[in-house]
Design a protein around this motif. Structure first.
Motif, PDB file in Angstrom:
ATOM      1  N   LEU A 197       0.838  -1.195   0.000  1.00  0.00           N
ATOM      2  CA  LEU A 197       0.000   0.000   0.000  1.00  0.00           C
ATOM      3  C   LEU A 197       0.872   1.244   0.000  1.00  0.00           C
ATOM      4  N   ASN A 198       0.369   2.299  -0.632  1.00  0.00           N
ATOM      5  CA  ASN A 198       1.105   3.563  -0.687  1.00  0.00           C
ATOM      6  C   ASN A 198       0.104   4.708  -0.752  1.00  0.00           C
ATOM      7  N   GLU A 199       0.574   5.886  -1.099  1.00  0.00           N
ATOM      8  CA  GLU A 199      -0.314   7.045  -1.119  1.00  0.00           C
ATOM      9  C   GLU A 199      -1.396   6.933  -2.184  1.00  0.00           C
ATOM     10  N   ASN A 200      -1.182   6.083  -3.179  1.00  0.00           N
ATOM     11  CA  ASN A 200      -2.182   5.884  -4.225  1.00  0.00           C
ATOM     12  C   ASN A 200      -3.056   4.664  -3.945  1.00  0.00           C
ATOM     13  N   THR A 202      -4.629   2.489  -1.629  1.00  0.00           N
ATOM     14  CA  THR A 202      -4.952   2.596  -0.206  1.00  0.00           C
ATOM     15  C   THR A 202      -5.943   1.543   0.284  1.00  0.00           C
ATOM     16  N   ASP A 221      -6.642   1.883  -6.167  1.00  0.00           N
ATOM     17  CA  ASP A 221      -6.249   3.294  -6.129  1.00  0.00           C
ATOM     18  C   ASP A 221      -7.506   4.120  -6.416  1.00  0.00           C
ATOM     19  N   LYS A 223      -8.140   7.285  -6.197  1.00  0.00           N
ATOM     20  CA  LYS A 223      -7.935   8.579  -6.849  1.00  0.00           C
ATOM     21  C   LYS A 223      -7.837   8.422  -8.359  1.00  0.00           C
TER      22      LYS A 223
END
Length: 314
Positions: A197-200, A202, A221, A223
């Motif tokens: 998982l990362n900022e995109n 989630t 993701d 976004k």
């Protein structure tokens, strides 16, 4: 879950609760899987896609109605005589509110077991078409099916009741242990994939496969509306990226493509496909006089096709 397990679980529970007619619960447990006779309706009339396996009968309200109809049919004298002759045992079942209640208990046990499997159930239909699933088991499990069939044969045989009780208890313990193992494996798959998982990406979800130790893990993701699909192997902790997918991909004029997708979404065949899919991705391709719109489910693991194509005129 398989038909044998759906019969055995309510039958065994009612038996150990001292119920005089556990057979009614067992029959209720298998009643809603006779929805296979309704599949032809959904096939002929796509907008009635709720008439499918694990469709209308796998809801709390219509499960009750199905149990009543099934119990009424199977309690008729000609049917009872036919079954008695086939199984070479005395088959007696009455049609009254007591047996109907026991049969509905069987339905509830069926819904619980199927809830634990993948795919989902429309539990609150007709108030909602939303599906609910615990995503613990695959659709069916070969080992569970073979064991439940063996237990059913043992119950059928004329052997000491003491041994039958032991076998039935061991069967329930096995189901509980298997469920615990599957739940642990799912939780392990999710926890082990959290490092991806990362900022995109989630959001993370895990789905069972026919192999106890292999899970399908989906990262989302929100976004950018993208998915990543992984195979996760619990035995060695390895993971393999199977693919990356855009939720919507349009080749051509974007605004016109979105309008074409919105129009296609209203067709019965698309509604049916989306209702039966885990994830629905769309590829829209502009052509000379029409839009070619392909819907696909990258996680589809069951008997149906994983994609459909419809055409929308400009």
């Amino acid at each position: 879950m398989d038909l044998f397990t759906h019969f055995l679980v309510p039958f065994i529970i009612l038996f150990f609760l001292g119920c005089k007619n556990p057979l009614a619960g067992g029959l209720g447990g298998i009643s809603i899987d006779f929805d296979v006779v309704l599949v032809i309706i959904g096939f002929l009339f796509p907008y009635l896609f709720i008439f499918s396996h694990r469709g209308i009968t796998h809801s709390l309200i219509f499960g009750f109605i199905t149990a009543i109809i099934f119990l009424y049919i199977i309690s008729r004298k000609p049917v009872r005589r036919l079954i008695s002759k086939a199984i070479k045992r005395d088959f007696n079942i009455d049609f009254n509110w007591k047996t109907i209640t026991l049969a509905y208990f069987g339905v509830l046990m069926h819904l619980l077991l199927d809830f634990l499997t993948t795919g989902g159930l429309p539990l609150f239909y007709p108030f909602s078409l939303a599906k609910f699933s615990g995503e613990i088991y695959y659709y069916t499990d070969l080992i569970t099916t073979l064991v439940s069939l063996s237990v059913l044969i043992i119950i059928y045989l004329k052997i000491n009741l003491k041994y039958k009780k032991i076998i039935m208890i061991l069967f329930l313990i096995m189901l509980i242990l298997f469920g615990g193992i599957r739940a642990y494996e799912k939780n392990n798959a999710i926890n082990s994939m959290e490092s991806s998982l990362n900022e995109n990406f989630t959001e993370i979800t895990a789905y069972p496969t026919s192999d106890t130790f292999i899970w399908k893990v989906v990262l989302f993701d929100p976004k950018n509306q993208k998915y990543e699909l992984y195979d996760y192997y619990n035995l060695n902790g390895s993971k393999n990226l199977q693919g990356s997918y855009n939720k919507i991909n349009i080749t051509g004029n974007y605004s016109e493509g979105m309008k074409a997708i919105a129009e296609a979404d209203e067709t019965a065949v698309v509604e049916s496909f989306k209702w039966d899919s885990f994830y629905t991705c769309v590829n829209a391709q502009e052509q000379a006089s029409q839009w070619k719109i392909t819907y696909f489910d990258f996680l589809a693991t069951h008997y149906r096709s994983n994609n459909i194509t419809v055409y929308v005129k400009k």
